[in-house]
Scaffold this active site. Structure first.
Site, PDB file in Angstrom:
ATOM      1  N   ASN A   1       0.877  -1.168   0.000  1.00 52.35           N
ATOM      2  CA  ASN A   1       0.000   0.000   0.000  1.00 52.35           C
ATOM      3  C   ASN A   1       0.915   1.218   0.000  1.00 52.35           C
ATOM      4  OD1 ASN A   1      -1.722   2.068   0.595  1.00 52.35           O
ATOM      5  ND2 ASN A   1      -2.732   1.046   2.316  1.00 52.35           N
TER       6      ASN A   1
ATOM      7  N   ARG B   1      -2.363  -1.788  -3.691  1.00 49.56           N
ATOM      8  CA  ARG B   1      -3.506  -0.889  -3.560  1.00 49.56           C
ATOM      9  C   ARG B   1      -3.275   0.261  -4.534  1.00 49.56           C
ATOM     10  NH1 ARG B   1      -4.520   3.668   0.808  1.00 49.56           N
ATOM     11  NH2 ARG B   1      -6.626   4.250   0.184  1.00 49.56           N
TER      12      ARG B   1
ATOM     13  N   HIS C   1     -11.971   4.138  -0.532  1.00 53.16           N
ATOM     14  CA  HIS C   1     -12.059   3.148   0.561  1.00 53.16           C
ATOM     15  C   HIS C   1     -12.870   1.927   0.121  1.00 53.16           C
ATOM     16  CE1 HIS C   1     -11.791   6.605   3.752  1.00 53.16           C
ATOM     17  NE2 HIS C   1     -10.587   6.122   3.513  1.00 53.16           N
TER      18      HIS C   1
ATOM     19  N   ARG D   1      -9.898  16.911   6.533  1.00 48.87           N
ATOM     20  CA  ARG D   1     -10.631  17.343   5.329  1.00 48.87           C
ATOM     21  C   ARG D   1     -12.033  17.823   5.687  1.00 48.87           C
ATOM     22  NH1 ARG D   1      -9.700  11.750   2.465  1.00 48.87           N
ATOM     23  NH2 ARG D   1      -7.580  11.522   3.228  1.00 48.87           N
TER      24      ARG D   1
ATOM     25  N   GLU E   1      -8.108  -4.159   5.107  1.00 52.14           N
ATOM     26  CA  GLU E   1      -7.922  -3.888   3.682  1.00 52.14           C
ATOM     27  C   GLU E   1      -6.821  -4.771   3.090  1.00 52.14           C
ATOM     28  OE1 GLU E   1      -8.109   0.418   4.859  1.00 52.14           O
ATOM     29  OE2 GLU E   1      -8.732   0.611   2.776  1.00 52.14           O
TER      30      GLU E   1
END
Ligand code: AMP
Length: 403
Positions: free
Chosen positions: A12, A94, A183, A244, A387
């Site tokens: 990742n 990823r 995601h 964010r 993940e």
């Protein structure tokens, strides 16, 4: 005869970090995991943990992703798990943005690399890192399948009514502007695990997944397929996140340009790095925010309330999108650990059949678990995301199919 290779290395690659895990897919065992941080800075840091062994850490110069992956390979080799092992079946990567084209995990070839590169304008921070990881891994093991697993793929089932923004169609298409969502690997994994927890097939279950980490997103999943999600063209839209802003009137941007004299880059930094919880109260770690709330800090309280208000709006919106909801699943750092967030997010939603049981919600646990009262109409679940395991599973399934 040597056994069929069954190990998958998951990479990742972020803009300045590489997270990795080595998994054996025959028994689903994790063999090693680690992280290289601060790539390109003066002193990078590597932490490597072989399963069942002691973690090792070092700091030093890691100028780029190429050097990072070589350092990872060297650490794995010390445990007899080197990249030259014949037991390695594939490397799963990823990749954040797969656009409209990549709806599934994909074995990387030159055309795939070119398409990931073509998507850089819509994922300027993320896709270059993913590409760097793939290219370095290819150079280290050119004979191995490299599989790209896209964050956007799970969301490609969204209907046009959810994926299109209501702006001029020609302009949108010319610039590939639409809701892609992110995601996705987590939303796919968590929605499936939630169905498992309920003892039902994913096709029979409607789930609202709330992935609440430093980045945060919600999705509406009908019968195992995503029908709406809160992140959009980029991971900026939707929920209030650590740094964010999530949703706001797009006119704020023109206002900041025209009246505030800010440049596009300055506003980009403001909304991605200095907004959300950190912009509202100076902290983006929910543990610290809760501690401040409990100590009577007003700014932290308001930040928490804004965070919860947005979350509630999405639960309501996705309830309406799905019509019938079987479960709401909380996942990622905040979703899995912050009981007060789960409690506040469903407070007052008894009319929708949603509630948490105070005791169940307060218990800390490792696995997937229900936190709603036994007689609740809608299950509220905590489902730890994984993940890396999902990327490894998808990667291995693809190489097995092609073998
Ligand atoms: P993630 O991006 O999924 O790794 O989530 C990271 C975030 O999870 C951190 O920034 C914290 O806000 C939050 N977090 C992690 N552990 C806890 C905890 N025990 N309680 C509350 N929030 C937590």
């Amino acid at each position: 005869m040597s056994p069929t290779p069954s190990r998958v290395l998951v990479l990742n690659s972020g803009s300045s970090s590489v997270k990795y895990q080595l998994l054996d897919m025959r028994g689903g065992d994790r063999l090693a995991a680690g992280l290289v941080e601060r790539i390109g800075e003066k002193s990078a840091r590597l932490k490597h943990t072989p399963v069942g062994g002691e973690s090792r850490e070092w700091s030093g110069s890691v100028p780029d992703h190429d050097a990072a992956l070589k350092a990872v390979a060297a650490e794995l080799a010390k445990d007899g798990l080197g990249l030259d092992s014949p037991e390695l079946a594939a490397i799963g990567h990823r990749v954040v943005h797969g656009g409209k084209r990549f709806t599934e995990p994909t074995v990387v070839d030159d055309a795939v690399l070119a398409e990931i590169e073509r998507l850089i304008p819509v994922a300027p921070l993320h896709n270059p890192a993913g590409l760097a990881g793939i290219r370095t891994a290819q150079a280290l093991r050119p004979d191995l399948p490299q599989v790209a697993v896209f964050d956007t793929a799970f969301h490609t089932t969204m209907p046009e009514s959810a994926a299109r923004y209501a702006i001029d169609v020609e302009t949108a298409d010319a610039h590939r502007i639409r809701r892609y969502g992110f995601h996705g690997t987590s939303h796919a994994y968590v929605s499936r695990e939630t169905a498992k927890l309920l003892g039902r097939a994913p096709e029979d279950v409607n789930v609202i997944v709330l992935h609440l980490g430093n980045g945060a997103s919600a999705s509406a999943v009908r019968g195992g397929r995503c029908v709406d999600t809160s992140m959009g063209l980029t991971p900026l839209e939707g929920l209030v996140m650590g740094t964010r802003s999530g949703d706001m009137d797009p006119a704020v941007i023109f206002h900041l340009m025209r009246v505030g004299g800010m440049s596009a880059d300055e506003i980009d930094t403001l909304l991605n790095k200095r907004s959300g919880l950190i912009g509202l109260c100076g902290d983006n770690d929910m543990r610290e925010i809760r501690r401040r709330v409990d100590a009577g800090d007003e700014r932290a309280r308001l930040a928490f309330e804004i965070y919860i208000h947005r979350l509630k709006k999405y639960i309501g919106a996705y309830y309406a999108v799905l019509g019938r909801v079987d479960a709401v699943a909380f996942t990622a750092g905040v979703g899995e650990n912050a009981a007060p967030v789960r409690e506040a997010a469903v407070a007052g939603l008894e009319g929708l059949g949603l509630a948490v049981d105070g005791e169940l919600n307060a218990v800390r646990g490792d696995g997937a678990r229900l936190v709603s009262p036994a007689d609740a109409r809608v299950a509220v679940a905590v489902v730890p995301t994984d993940e890396e395991m999902e990327i490894a599973t998808q990667t291995y399934a693809l190489v097995e199919k092609e073998r």
